[in-house]
Design a protein around this motif. Structure first.
Motif, PDB file in Angstrom:
ATOM      1  N   SER A 199       9.901   3.619  14.639  1.00 40.48           N
ATOM      2  CA  SER A 199       9.224   3.499  13.358  1.00 40.48           C
ATOM      3  C   SER A 199       8.095   2.463  13.463  1.00 40.48           C
ATOM      4  N   THR A 254       4.333   3.562  12.988  1.00 44.26           N
ATOM      5  CA  THR A 254       3.669   2.954  11.844  1.00 44.26           C
ATOM      6  C   THR A 254       2.448   2.144  12.268  1.00 44.26           C
ATOM      7  N   LYS A 304       4.188   8.303   5.133  1.00 43.39           N
ATOM      8  CA  LYS A 304       5.546   8.823   4.963  1.00 43.39           C
ATOM      9  C   LYS A 304       5.564  10.341   4.838  1.00 43.39           C
TER      10      LYS A 304
END
Lengths: 201, 201, 201, 201
Positions: free
Chosen positions: B131, B135, B161
DNA sequence: AATGAATGAGGATTCATTCAT
DNA sequence: CATGAATGAATCCTCATTCAT
């Protein structure tokens, strides 16, 4: 979830423990001994009732599937479609309804997803069946709103696929990967907006 | 996939067999004996090489993850962003690039997905790491195109997202659930259109 | 008994213990744990070698059957028949030969008899086969001596049946029911006399 | 078979099912659950009645043994011996009488034989007892006909042994191994001829 | 009198792993 | 280096038996 009635306390503890452990570690990584210990019953009791570990799994999964997919069937669909609602409204109702259901049955949902992904065998049995149910139901809805001119000009089943991909990813990522208790309204609205309008200005 | 070079024939047979079997039946449902038989080596050889069954799994998964996620890193991103391309072009390049990579490593991808979904433990180790990587890299891209005014007015991380949800669902449903060999251009274009513009007329 | 060569000490102990315990308590009443303990090996070793308890049984029984019945085949029969011997001499040779063989393999013989009597399934597999072997071999011998005019005037296969009944009863009662180590010459002579002349003055 | 009278329907179903299953698969390979299911009663009922599975077996076997062996006792023997019959006539009557009895109780006979052969423990309890009964009864008969000069000059107990061996083999091979419903008169006559005169011309 | 529920002890079998050769 | 042999610990499952109702 409407599980068979008239379970004794011990029998209820068995299914509770099984769901919890299967959700946490997966079916294959959970031994019947662990379930028995967690449920404070003997292993024999589990096998008396369910015959095999596999049947125990199915007896948890199947009631969930029956509510997870066909629940959005006739009642829901017809009422929704009869009202003068837009597809966006329908989608909102649908998502909220399913989020609520999954929130209340989060662990079983996790078991279902994990095992469908993991067990080729189970997947091959369930996927065609589920796909048929979803397609047959939702394609009516899509067709309905499509004729109303609510969608851009792409084939109905392309819309269906994209919706399925996104909604599936939405539920699985939140409830299984992130193990969230629920999904709040703001995020649902984000999802709806994404589905309806994409991200381009 | 850049697995450690200089593998002997036997070592290659071991990893090939392991990948195939893990992809098919899952790590937990594959015994070291099966792998040894499929690879036509002794079980002892597997343990000599990898120490434990778990390390064997990791030695397959980790190189894949390193290429799956960070590959889209600096090289790709910078080059793409430096050109005067739209986000749609970027997305197209990204999807095609990843589809190609996963097509060529479909079985490992299946193993990775299955085990991340299945093993709470593995998931908890990997998800934060992945993540973070995704990200940090992608948020730059999003920010870049956002400043260019290509997106509707929603927060960058909401966009991230939604993209992640859809793209993840896209790859997993096609390559794992449906076990497809690849994804054709038409479907990629459908996906891009969906992401960019949604379904509303 | 010619069991597969090149067994390790432990492997030999497994078959020894299995034969002893099966002979004593019967296959169904002997657990693999008991065998392992008696042989001072792990249960896993038994299953590594034989796969299942059933295959262990068969691997003991089959070599015995192969020697028990066809052993009296060509070599024995032809030599005996070529000499100018009477049927009585042949019977004497046959009985002594078989008594010696069974004495040396008493426990396996017990296992064979017990399991044929007990396991319908095994019986149905073996009986037709054994019956065929015995009949085809012995009917030649009977025919041979019958043409010489040594027998009273009853059909050859009636003679065969009666012989089989008596000889079977003879071996089973002595070696299985009474668990005798051997049968002495005097009793063999009694048996021969009974077969040849009956009991009427 | 004179089983305890006044059995309720359920009790009868239990013993019928038990006999059938024990005869077919053997005591050790039949579970009380199977018996209960076949008899359409609860397992608990079986244990209420018989205490243990072992006692259930004995309650089936013992009445059969009592009729199988001692039945040929005083009544039969004295009447036969008092008439001016030859041993051949006696043997004929005896065989026909026992064939009839076993035909009517074939399954119990199978259970008795199978368990005597299989369970060392049961065998050791029963054999001396049975042997004593048979010997004491029959030796009188043999002695009776021997004094009449009907037999060749061999010891009475040798005759007894040979008879026992043959008759036992006769019944067991036909009723247990071959699972025949009965034995026809022709075969009985063959047997009598064999016993009386052997096979030598 | 009959049973549904429950179980401790044991059943065969599998598994990842070790080690001497 | 590769492996055949070996195994302790576990796995799923069965069994005879008990007991409250």
């Amino acid at each position: 979830m409407h599980l068979p009635e008239k379970l004794t306390a011990k029998q209820e503890r068995i299914i509770e423990s099984a769901i919890r452990l299967f959700a946490e570690k997966g079916y294959s990584n959970t031994s019947t001994a662990e379930i028995a210990k967690a449920a404070e019953v003997s292993e024999a009791s589990i096998f008396k009732q369910y015959g095999t570990k596999d049947k125990l799994l199915l007896s948890l999964i199947i009631p969930c599937l029956k509510e997870l997919f066909p629940a959005m069937a006739d009642e829901v669909l017809h009422t929704v479609m009869s009202k003068a609602v837009t597809f966006e409204d329908f989608l909102r109702g649908f998502l909220k309804n399913r989020v609520e259901f999954i929130s209340e049955n989060r662990e079983i949902f996790q078991v279902v997803i994990k095992e469908i992904v993991y067990k080729e065998e189970l997947k091959n049995e369930l996927l065609p069946y589920l796909s048929e149910i979803v397609t047959s139901r939702l394609s009516k809805v899509i067709a309905f709103f499509r004729e109303r001119g609510e969608f851009i000009d792409i084939p109905a089943d392309t819309i269906l696929k994209m919706l399925f991909t996104f909604v599936g990813g939405f539920f699985v990522s939140r409830f299984v990967l992130l193990n969230l208790r629920s999904i709040d309204d703001r995020e649902i609205e984000d999802a709806i907006r994404f589905v309806m309008d994409g991200i381009r200005k």
